[in-house]
Write an enzyme that holds these catalytic residues in place. Structure first.
Site, PDB file in Angstrom:
ATOM      1  N   ASP A 192      37.921  35.530  40.688  1.00 26.02           N
ATOM      2  CA  ASP A 192      36.661  35.277  41.378  1.00 26.02           C
ATOM      3  C   ASP A 192      36.163  33.882  41.046  1.00 26.02           C
ATOM      4  O   ASP A 192      35.733  33.628  39.918  1.00 26.02           O
ATOM      5  CB  ASP A 192      35.651  36.356  40.936  1.00 26.02           C
ATOM      6  CG  ASP A 192      34.260  36.086  41.496  1.00 26.02           C
ATOM      7  OD1 ASP A 192      34.151  35.333  42.488  1.00 26.02           O
ATOM      8  OD2 ASP A 192      33.287  36.626  40.934  1.00 26.02           O
ATOM      9  N   ASP A 229      30.555  36.150  42.397  1.00 25.77           N
ATOM     10  CA  ASP A 229      29.905  37.290  43.059  1.00 25.77           C
ATOM     11  C   ASP A 229      30.588  38.626  42.719  1.00 25.77           C
ATOM     12  O   ASP A 229      30.240  39.663  43.268  1.00 25.77           O
ATOM     13  CB  ASP A 229      29.868  37.090  44.587  1.00 25.77           C
ATOM     14  CG  ASP A 229      31.259  37.130  45.211  1.00 25.77           C
ATOM     15  OD1 ASP A 229      32.254  37.171  44.451  1.00 25.77           O
ATOM     16  OD2 ASP A 229      31.356  37.140  46.451  1.00 25.77           O
ATOM     17  N   ASP A 234      38.512  35.813  45.410  1.00 26.52           N
ATOM     18  CA  ASP A 234      38.400  35.093  46.683  1.00 26.52           C
ATOM     19  C   ASP A 234      39.549  34.097  46.835  1.00 26.52           C
ATOM     20  O   ASP A 234      40.328  33.885  45.911  1.00 26.52           O
ATOM     21  CB  ASP A 234      37.035  34.397  46.785  1.00 26.52           C
ATOM     22  CG  ASP A 234      36.667  33.723  45.479  1.00 26.52           C
ATOM     23  OD1 ASP A 234      37.543  33.024  44.929  1.00 26.52           O
ATOM     24  OD2 ASP A 234      35.532  33.926  44.974  1.00 26.52           O
ATOM     25  N   ASP A 266      49.104  39.833  55.753  1.00 21.17           N
ATOM     26  CA  ASP A 266      49.125  41.214  56.204  1.00 21.17           C
ATOM     27  C   ASP A 266      48.774  41.237  57.683  1.00 21.17           C
ATOM     28  O   ASP A 266      47.792  40.613  58.101  1.00 21.17           O
ATOM     29  CB  ASP A 266      48.073  42.018  55.416  1.00 21.17           C
ATOM     30  CG  ASP A 266      48.652  43.272  54.819  1.00 21.17           C
ATOM     31  OD1 ASP A 266      49.042  44.153  55.601  1.00 21.17           O
ATOM     32  OD2 ASP A 266      48.700  43.367  53.579  1.00 21.17           O
ATOM     33  N   ASP A 308      51.546  46.090  58.347  1.00 16.78           N
ATOM     34  CA  ASP A 308      50.930  47.349  57.955  1.00 16.78           C
ATOM     35  C   ASP A 308      51.347  48.507  58.876  1.00 16.78           C
ATOM     36  O   ASP A 308      51.234  48.376  60.101  1.00 16.78           O
ATOM     37  CB  ASP A 308      49.403  47.154  58.044  1.00 16.78           C
ATOM     38  CG  ASP A 308      48.629  48.246  57.344  1.00 16.78           C
ATOM     39  OD1 ASP A 308      48.854  48.443  56.150  1.00 16.78           O
ATOM     40  OD2 ASP A 308      47.809  48.902  58.013  1.00 16.78           O
ATOM     41  N   GLU A 368      56.006  47.825  56.882  1.00 19.91           N
ATOM     42  CA  GLU A 368      55.675  49.004  56.070  1.00 19.91           C
ATOM     43  C   GLU A 368      56.042  50.220  56.925  1.00 19.91           C
ATOM     44  O   GLU A 368      55.421  50.472  57.953  1.00 19.91           O
ATOM     45  CB  GLU A 368      54.181  49.015  55.731  1.00 19.91           C
ATOM     46  CG  GLU A 368      53.855  50.103  54.720  1.00 19.91           C
ATOM     47  CD  GLU A 368      52.357  50.439  54.635  1.00 19.91           C
ATOM     48  OE1 GLU A 368      51.926  50.928  53.584  1.00 19.91           O
ATOM     49  OE2 GLU A 368      51.622  50.245  55.626  1.00 19.91           O
ATOM     50  N   HIS A 384      49.289  47.762  46.061  1.00 20.41           N
ATOM     51  CA  HIS A 384      47.864  48.088  46.023  1.00 20.41           C
ATOM     52  C   HIS A 384      47.585  49.543  46.402  1.00 20.41           C
ATOM     53  O   HIS A 384      46.450  49.991  46.301  1.00 20.41           O
ATOM     54  CB  HIS A 384      47.098  47.155  46.961  1.00 20.41           C
ATOM     55  CG  HIS A 384      47.515  47.340  48.387  1.00 20.41           C
ATOM     56  ND1 HIS A 384      48.772  47.035  48.844  1.00 20.41           N
ATOM     57  CD2 HIS A 384      46.855  47.848  49.452  1.00 20.41           C
ATOM     58  CE1 HIS A 384      48.862  47.331  50.123  1.00 20.41           C
ATOM     59  NE2 HIS A 384      47.705  47.831  50.517  1.00 20.41           N
ATOM     60  N   ASP A 385      48.598  50.267  46.893  1.00 19.95           N
ATOM     61  CA  ASP A 385      48.408  51.677  47.256  1.00 19.95           C
ATOM     62  C   ASP A 385      49.022  52.631  46.241  1.00 19.95           C
ATOM     63  O   ASP A 385      48.902  53.842  46.393  1.00 19.95           O
ATOM     64  CB  ASP A 385      49.084  51.976  48.611  1.00 19.95           C
ATOM     65  CG  ASP A 385      48.405  51.265  49.768  1.00 19.95           C
ATOM     66  OD1 ASP A 385      47.183  51.075  49.708  1.00 19.95           O
ATOM     67  OD2 ASP A 385      49.112  50.925  50.737  1.00 19.95           O
TER      68      ASP A 385
HETATM   69  C1  GLC Z   1      48.587  50.652  54.617  1.00 22.33           C
HETATM   70  C2  GLC Z   1      47.872  49.828  53.581  1.00 22.33           C
HETATM   71  C3  GLC Z   1      46.743  50.625  53.018  1.00 22.33           C
HETATM   72  C4  GLC Z   1      45.789  50.953  54.124  1.00 22.33           C
HETATM   73  C5  GLC Z   1      46.490  51.624  55.292  1.00 22.33           C
HETATM   74  C6  GLC Z   1      45.654  51.603  56.518  1.00 22.33           C
HETATM   75  O1  GLC Z   1      49.201  51.757  54.104  1.00 22.33           O
HETATM   76  O2  GLC Z   1      48.778  49.399  52.617  1.00 22.33           O
HETATM   77  O3  GLC Z   1      46.096  49.985  51.965  1.00 22.33           O
HETATM   78  O4  GLC Z   1      44.782  51.804  53.662  1.00 22.33           O
HETATM   79  O5  GLC Z   1      47.701  50.978  55.639  1.00 22.33           O
HETATM   80  O6  GLC Z   1      45.594  50.317  57.056  1.00 22.33           O
END
Ligand code: GLC
Length: 546
Positions: free
Chosen positions: A21, A25, A29, A98, A199, A250, A314-315
């Site tokens: 950051d 805030d 970023d 993304d 995605d 993905e 991140h998931d």
């Molecule tokens: C993908 C992303 C995830 C998101 C989902 C909906 O799986 O990695 O973080 O919530 O798509 O866009």
């Protein structure tokens, strides 16, 4: 197979809101990323994947986009992005973004118009259906809610959403939608980005007629439907093939045979993919199964398409907590998992913080969590009458927030991530696990990653080598070779907390073996391999004679 830059890539995933950051805030970023580019460069990776930073109400951390052409305020400005791209390129780092085009935010202008009346010109840009017998058009479940359908009182119809109610799916059957998306992709590509992480890209096509599912809980009906390859071929023809880029799809719910259809070199769709046979379907470490997964994907893809290797993002909960040992053997096990991912066939992805062995987190209450998937599930189960404490406990191990806590830069307050209040709490172990410490220690996890990544630049065997598993069925040892143009590597991994005898049947001329890398620093070329007792989470790479 043809050699290309993207096959030789090591991708570092920057979940920018938790990276650094710069403004105080509490949210990371783009300027924060710029400030830390030297750190990323030091690791030696050559591609950075940035999670979505487009304008968004941020219900699903940027995956609910309300304007594809602008930058969300929390992340910064378009100028910040351009500077970031420029600074990255100056350092030889490519940048992929993304691409979230299965759905938009319900606040996107397109959706607001679509929702405004049945005869609005954008009505057909989303998927609207009449109620069936007074309720939802079918029994499908979405990823984040009990139904894929949300009723709109204003127009008396339901709209379709594969994820949260706030994420309506676009109607890819509509040509205007597709053209609008292709324009937007060109806009970013023309700025000079180097590709896309796409995605849930295999969700674009929906099943004709939306028939009820036999088992609505298993949501595979959302993915890989007829028509998907036509869309991707068109996208490739109209946009992708005009740029020299990396595209990684993905692709949940996919077998290797089906997966190949997305990435086979002669099909002109995508370059590579993430499948989820590990991250979604293997909740805890299962060595035998993991090898079977590697074997079948390698067999299906060898010579035809390119794979990707990852254990977290991140998931998905941090790999050392989920698949390794984040306690007594955190260091060894982080290094072992890295050795594996970087020596298996396919592009390796490093999720920020993995390179310092960051671990999953346990916060005290549901209010401490932010993940919409977790919070919706919690509410759904509690509303069914289940005990809230039990529900909470059951959701902890796989909450997506495990991997979303801020990067731990140093031992100061908020781990040096922000001078404000962070949007999500830092992991309390930051005094022990942080970048500053990692950079100051010689045999740190970071320095091991650096060595591994540097090796890839010198040794094409890591990238283009054939793969042979010598340890099928073994529960602790994973031993395989990679072979390419007269070079043969032997990778030895003891994926367990126990000492394990190396008793694999492999002919090794011990006078000819050369140690390339090991995660215990007392190993040397001279060590006899046969019947060696490998220590917990020990990993070694040797070059051996053919
Ligand atoms: C993908 C992303 C995830 C998101 C989902 C909906 O799986 O990695 O973080 O919530 O798509 O866009």
């Amino acid at each position: 197979m043809k050699r290309t830059w993207w096959k030789e890539a090591v991708v570092y995933q920057v979940y920018w809101r938790s990276f650094y950051d710069s403004s105080g805030d509490g949210v990371g970023d783009l300027r924060g990323v710029i400030e830390k580019l030297d750190y990323i460069e030091k690791l030696g990776v050559n591609v950075v994947w940035l999670n979505p930073f487009y304008e968004s109400p941020d219900r699903d951390n940027g995956y609910d986009i309300s304007d594809y052409y602008s930058v969300m305020e929390k992340a910064g400005t378009m100028e910040d992005f351009e500077e970031l791209l420029d600074e990255a390129h100056k350092r030889g780092l490519k940048v992929i973004l993304d691409l979230v085009v299965n759905h938009t935010s319900d606040q996107h202008e397109w959706f607001l118009e679509s929702k405004s009346s049945i005869d609005n010109p954008k009505r057909d840009w989303y998927i609207w259906r009449d109620p069936v017998n007074g309720s939802e058009p079918n029994n499908w479940r979405s990823y984040f809610t009990p139904s894929t359908w949300e009723y709109d009182v204003g127009t008396g119809q339901y709209y379709f959403h594969s994820f949260a109610v706030e994420q309506p799916d676009l109607n890819w059957e509509n040509e205007e939608v597709r053209e609008a998306i292709y324009d937007m992709m060109r806009f970013w590509l023309d700025k000079g980005i180097d590709g896309f992480r796409m995605d849930v890209i295999n969700l674009l096509a929906k099943i004709d007629g939306f028939p009820n599912a036999e088992n609505p809980e298993y949501t595979d009906y959302l993915a890989n439907n007829p028509g998907i390859h036509d869309y991707l071929k068109e996208m490739n023809e109209k946009v992708l093939r005009h740029y020299d880029i990396l595209t990684v799809g993905e692709i949940p719910f996919v077998t290797p045979e089906e997966g190949l259809k997305y990435v086979a070199e002669d099909r002109n769709e995508l370059k590579t993919l993430f499948h989820f046979e590990v991250a979604d379907d293997m909740p805890s470490w299962d060595m035998v199964r993991y090898k079977e997964i590697q074997e079948k994907w390698h067999k299906a893809f060898y010579g035809k398409g390119w794979n990707s290797q990852f254990l977290n993002n991140h998931d998905h909960t941090r790999q050392v907590s989920r698949y390794g040992n984040d306690n007594r053997y955190r260091k060894e096990s982080s290094k072992l998992l890295a050795t594996m991912i970087h020596t298996l066939p396919g592009i390796p992805y490093v999720f920020q913080g993995e390179e310092i062995g960051m671990t999953g987190v346990r916060f005290d209450t549901i209010e401490d969590y932010n993940d919409i998937a977790m919070k919706n599930k919690y509410r759904e189960e509690v509303e069914k009458g289940r005990n809230p404490v039990e529900v909470f406990e059951s959701l902890l191990p796989l909450s997506r927030d495990n991997s979303r806590t801020p990067i731990q830069w140093d031992e100061t307050e908020q781990a040096g991530f922000t001078e404000g209040e962070p949007w999500i709490n830092v992991n309390p172990n930051y005094k022990m696990i942080n970048v500053k410490r990692e950079l100051s220690e010689e045999d740190s996890i970071f320095s091991y990653y650096k060595d591994l990544i540097a090796l890839r630049k010198e040794h094409p065997v890591m990238i283009y080598g054939d793969y042979t598993d010598l340890s099928k069925g073994q529960e602790k040892l994973y031993v395989y070779t990679r072979q390419f143009e007269g070079t043969r590597w032997l990778i030895i991994l003891n994926c367990s907390d126990d000492h394990t005898i190396f008793d694999i049947d492999v002919t090794i001329d011990e006078s000819n073996e050369r140690l390339i890398l090991a995660n215990y620093n007392d190993v040397s070329d001279k060590d006899v391999l046969k019947n060696t007792s490998l220590r917990p989470h020990e990993a070694r790479i040797y070059e051996i004679a053919l």
